[in-house]
Design a protein around this motif. Structure first.
Motif, PDB file in Angstrom:
ATOM      1  N   MET A  53      50.092  41.072  34.877  1.00 36.73           N
ATOM      2  CA  MET A  53      51.426  41.295  34.339  1.00 36.73           C
ATOM      3  C   MET A  53      52.369  41.893  35.384  1.00 36.73           C
ATOM      4  SD  MET A  53      51.021  40.174  31.311  1.00 36.73           S
ATOM      5  CE  MET A  53      52.514  40.726  30.483  1.00 36.73           C
ATOM      6  N   CYS A  54      53.629  41.496  35.298  1.00 33.53           N
ATOM      7  CA  CYS A  54      54.701  42.058  36.126  1.00 33.53           C
ATOM      8  C   CYS A  54      55.725  42.663  35.175  1.00 33.53           C
ATOM      9  CB  CYS A  54      55.334  40.988  37.004  1.00 33.53           C
ATOM     10  SG  CYS A  54      54.176  40.185  38.128  1.00 33.53           S
TER      11      CYS A  54
ATOM     12  N   HIS B 224      53.170  42.926  25.755  1.00 31.62           N
ATOM     13  CA  HIS B 224      53.953  42.155  26.718  1.00 31.62           C
ATOM     14  C   HIS B 224      53.541  40.683  26.700  1.00 31.62           C
ATOM     15  CE1 HIS B 224      55.715  45.786  28.323  1.00 31.62           C
ATOM     16  NE2 HIS B 224      54.521  46.302  28.563  1.00 31.62           N
ATOM     17  N   ILE B 225      52.252  40.428  26.495  1.00 30.39           N
ATOM     18  CA  ILE B 225      51.780  39.044  26.411  1.00 30.39           C
ATOM     19  C   ILE B 225      52.181  38.446  25.063  1.00 30.39           C
ATOM     20  CG2 ILE B 225      49.802  37.508  26.715  1.00 30.39           C
ATOM     21  CD1 ILE B 225      48.323  39.829  28.016  1.00 30.39           C
ATOM     22  N   LYS B 226      52.135  39.253  24.018  1.00 30.71           N
ATOM     23  CA  LYS B 226      52.582  38.775  22.716  1.00 30.71           C
ATOM     24  C   LYS B 226      54.053  38.365  22.754  1.00 30.71           C
ATOM     25  CE  LYS B 226      49.280  41.520  19.997  1.00 30.71           C
ATOM     26  NZ  LYS B 226      48.627  40.472  19.187  1.00 30.71           N
ATOM     27  N   ASP B 227      54.838  39.037  23.594  1.00 31.02           N
ATOM     28  CA  ASP B 227      56.242  38.653  23.757  1.00 31.02           C
ATOM     29  C   ASP B 227      56.359  37.258  24.373  1.00 31.02           C
ATOM     30  OD1 ASP B 227      57.374  40.914  22.656  1.00 31.02           O
ATOM     31  OD2 ASP B 227      57.522  41.985  24.558  1.00 31.02           O
ATOM     32  N   VAL B 228      55.449  36.952  25.294  1.00 32.66           N
ATOM     33  CA  VAL B 228      55.440  35.611  25.886  1.00 32.66           C
ATOM     34  C   VAL B 228      55.075  34.592  24.814  1.00 32.66           C
ATOM     35  CG1 VAL B 228      54.420  34.114  27.638  1.00 32.66           C
ATOM     36  CG2 VAL B 228      54.805  36.532  28.142  1.00 32.66           C
ATOM     37  N   TYR B 229      54.088  34.928  23.991  1.00 30.46           N
ATOM     38  CA  TYR B 229      53.737  34.044  22.874  1.00 30.46           C
ATOM     39  C   TYR B 229      54.941  33.817  21.962  1.00 30.46           C
ATOM     40  CZ  TYR B 229      52.360  32.969  18.116  1.00 30.46           C
ATOM     41  OH  TYR B 229      52.322  32.426  16.849  1.00 30.46           O
ATOM     42  N   ARG B 230      55.668  34.892  21.678  1.00 31.50           N
ATOM     43  CA  ARG B 230      56.825  34.779  20.782  1.00 31.50           C
ATOM     44  C   ARG B 230      57.849  33.778  21.308  1.00 31.50           C
ATOM     45  NH1 ARG B 230      61.355  37.623  21.303  1.00 31.50           N
ATOM     46  NH2 ARG B 230      60.331  39.156  22.648  1.00 31.50           N
TER      47      ARG B 230
END
Length: 215
Positions: A75-76, A128-134
């Protein structure tokens, strides 16, 4: 695991170091003497903390050739001072020419972010990864196979982290100052060892969108 097993495990580390010391001592190229004086890598590798994806082995590079930062799911995050400190040192002191954000198929962090389970403090990081999924929910939800679903999110996550990296003031100021710097998104296939280019490379802020591109 008892104390005996712990001692044996630790001794294995020490024995492994002795083997490495012998290798360094017997090396006739002089490269380790040179490395002792400092480093001059051209690559910053931002990868996953997973033990199966070491940067040097995957890229076929030697000690001193890759500066590395690793965390769960590569993650960045703009508020991660550890990542930003590594990035700042790599770009402004070491003057690296390439930054690689490297995800890998079968990433446990990405898989965990697709579940509704709680895992502990890491849940805050997985958000933060869930935000990418969203952002890509429609595409991800349309994939029925669980493994393929996870692997597609791995790819999308890499692309999002590349974007996040490019929008940092550190990278943008490097470009503004005319520094040669390319940011690449790649994915590792652990089973084959292949480092897959996602064709997600930035060498300037021109493709970031006007609200992200500093003047």
């Amino acid at each position: 695991m008892g104390n005996k097993e712990l001692e044996l495990g630790f001794q294995k580390i020490l024995d492994g170091n002795k083997g490495w010391m012998s290798f360094v001592k017997d090396d006739t190229t002089g490269r380790f003497e040179q490395l002792a004086k400092g480093q001059n890598p051209e690559i910053l590798w931002i990868g996953c903390a997973d033990s199966r994806v070491p940067a040097n082995e995957i890229t076929g590079t030697k000690p001193g050739e890759v500066f590395v930062h690793r965390n769960i799911a590569n993650m960045c995050v703009h508020s991660d001072m550890s990542m930003l400190s590594v990035l700042d040192y790599a770009v402004n002191v070491l003057k690296v020419k390439h930054i690689i954000v490297a995800g890998h198929y079968g990433c446990g962090g990405v898989a965990a972010s697709l579940s509704r389970k709680q895992f502990g403090i890491i849940d805050n990081w997985l958000c933060h990864i869930k935000d990418v999924y969203r952002l890509h929910a429609e595409e991800i939800d349309a994939i029925e196979d669980t493994e393929k679903k996870t692997d597609r999110l791995v790819e999308l996550n890499v692309k999002e982290q590349v974007f996040n990296l490019c929008t940092t003031s550190i990278v943008q100021n490097a470009w503004k100052n005319g520094q040669d710097l390319a940011v690449h998104g790649m994915v590792i296939n652990i089973g084959t060892g292949e480092l897959i280019n996602l064709d997600n490379t930035f060498t300037s802020n021109e493709a970031l969108g006007k609200v992200f591109a500093f003047q």
